[in-house]
Design a protein around this motif. Structure first.
Motif, PDB file in Angstrom:
ATOM      1  N   SER A  41      34.997 -16.961  17.331  1.00 16.53           N
ATOM      2  CA  SER A  41      33.545 -16.972  17.138  1.00 16.53           C
ATOM      3  C   SER A  41      32.867 -17.544  18.370  1.00 16.53           C
ATOM      4  CB  SER A  41      33.151 -17.817  15.914  1.00 16.53           C
ATOM      5  OG  SER A  41      33.635 -17.246  14.722  1.00 16.53           O
ATOM      6  N   SER A  65      33.121 -12.887  16.046  1.00 20.00           N
ATOM      7  CA  SER A  65      31.707 -12.864  15.675  1.00 20.00           C
ATOM      8  C   SER A  65      30.867 -13.565  16.742  1.00 20.00           C
ATOM      9  CB  SER A  65      31.495 -13.566  14.325  1.00 20.00           C
ATOM     10  OG  SER A  65      31.912 -14.920  14.411  1.00 20.00           O
ATOM     11  N   ILE A  78      24.269 -13.199  12.510  1.00 23.18           N
ATOM     12  CA  ILE A  78      25.674 -13.113  12.880  1.00 23.18           C
ATOM     13  C   ILE A  78      26.003 -11.663  13.201  1.00 23.18           C
ATOM     14  CG2 ILE A  78      26.325 -12.993  10.438  1.00 23.18           C
ATOM     15  CD1 ILE A  78      29.009 -14.256  11.223  1.00 23.18           C
ATOM     16  N   THR A  79      26.596 -11.428  14.351  1.00 24.09           N
ATOM     17  CA  THR A  79      26.959 -10.086  14.795  1.00 24.09           C
ATOM     18  C   THR A  79      28.446  -9.879  14.563  1.00 24.09           C
ATOM     19  OG1 THR A  79      25.242 -10.142  16.497  1.00 24.09           O
ATOM     20  CG2 THR A  79      26.966  -8.491  16.744  1.00 24.09           C
ATOM     21  N   LEU A  80      28.763  -8.831  13.784  1.00 16.19           N
ATOM     22  CA  LEU A  80      30.159  -8.533  13.457  1.00 16.19           C
ATOM     23  C   LEU A  80      30.523  -7.151  13.980  1.00 16.19           C
ATOM     24  CD1 LEU A  80      30.206  -9.726   9.728  1.00 16.19           C
ATOM     25  CD2 LEU A  80      30.956 -10.982  11.739  1.00 16.19           C
ATOM     26  N   SER A  88      36.539 -12.497   8.484  1.00 16.25           N
ATOM     27  CA  SER A  88      35.582 -13.152   7.597  1.00 16.25           C
ATOM     28  C   SER A  88      35.487 -12.453   6.247  1.00 16.25           C
ATOM     29  CB  SER A  88      34.196 -13.206   8.249  1.00 16.25           C
ATOM     30  OG  SER A  88      33.663 -11.922   8.392  1.00 16.25           O
TER      31      SER A  88
END
Length: 299
Positions: A41, A65, A78-80, A88
């Protein structure tokens, strides 16, 4: 960096990709690099930071992320990765599948840790008898704390720590304003750790308000409130008048840099929070309470 989490807290940083490394630069000077394979992350809590498109793509390819924080340093997005098996998802399913017995055991451990730390702070301040009275409540905390030992400890703790007659009230205009500020700093840091660990911040183990998007954050920050309190009472001793000025805010915000003893040595509170959030992930996945706290190091 701790447990694969990289946080950018200083303004003006430029993040790029170079031969498998996440590189952090300031203008033309390279400040450091981290193997991209070790990053799970990336947290952007600074007001100004730049990230190259190539780095964003590389992070997505390894299911990492990217978390952006607002002006209060709370996670706002949050960028996934668009595709792929992101960790996650599995962690959130484990969190949502946690039964009430496990959640009650986790809350019991959190309350016990908080009360034990309150006792330690009182002893540190020379309040021996109140400290012993609070310490005696630790063993009486049952699963889920149905007897509300947390509140019973608070009634003994606050008058002994601050002054006779003091009541913790976030709307009061007395010493409470300093506690409000430092708790906001603490809450923001815990929120970043929770989101970076792939957990849902709104799904708490005890706090369950419908309008609270950070219920789990409020659960996990409880054991560290006494450490924040120790900073506030030291600051209060140096103030002629209770209030918040830039210097006071600076001293309060420095709580995140305080060291705690861990199994791996001494680490600042900001890193210990990441470890606690990750230990909660393990508790959900193993269906057994495995929380990991650092021990306060009071001067």
């Amino acid at each position: 960096m701790v447990d694969g989490i990289v946080e950018i807290a200083e303004d003006g940083r430029y993040l790029s990709l170079y031969r498998g490394f996440l590189v952090v630069s300031d203008k033309d000077a390279q400040l450091g690099r981290v193997p991209l394979a070790d990053v799970s992350s990336l947290i952007l809590s600074a007001n100004q930071a730049s990230v190259s498109k190539n780095l964003m793509v590389a992070l997505a390819e390894q299911n990492a992320s990217v978390i952006c924080c607002d002006r209060r340093y709370l996670p706002s997005s949050i960028t996934l990765p668009y595709s792929g098996n992101f960790e996650s998802g599995h962690r959130m399913r484990s969190q949502m599948g946690a039964g009430r017995p496990l959640c009650k055991q986790i809350w019991q451990r959190l309350v016990r840790e908080k009360i034990a730390n309150q006792s330690a702070v009182l002893h540190w301040r020379g309040e021996i008898d109140p400290g012993k009275a609070v310490e005696a409540l630790v063993r009486r905390v049952r699963s889920g704390d149905p007897d509300n030992m947390e509140a019973q400890a608070a009634r003994r703790y606050w008058p002994a720590l601050v002054r006779s007659g003091f009541v913790r009230d976030r709307f009061a205009e007395d010493e409470n304003v300093l506690f409000n500020y430092i708790y906001t700093v603490l809450r923001s840091a815990v929120a970043r750790s929770v989101v970076a660990s792939g957990l849902l911040p709104a799904l708490g183990v005890h706090h369950r308000g419908r309008l609270n998007p950070y219920a789990l954050v409020d659960d996990l920050m409880e054991p560290y409130r006494p450490l924040a309190d120790s900073v506030v009472v030291e600051v209060l001793e140096d103030l002629d008048e209770v209030g918040l000025n830039p210097e006071t805010k600076r001293r309060l915000a420095a709580v995140l840099r305080l060291d705690l003893e861990t199994d791996k040595g001494v680490s600042p509170l900001s890193e210990v929070m990441h470890s606690l959030a990750y230990s909660l992930v393990q508790s959900y996945e193993k269906k057994k309470e495995r929380l990991c706290f650092g021990s306060m190091v009071l001067p």
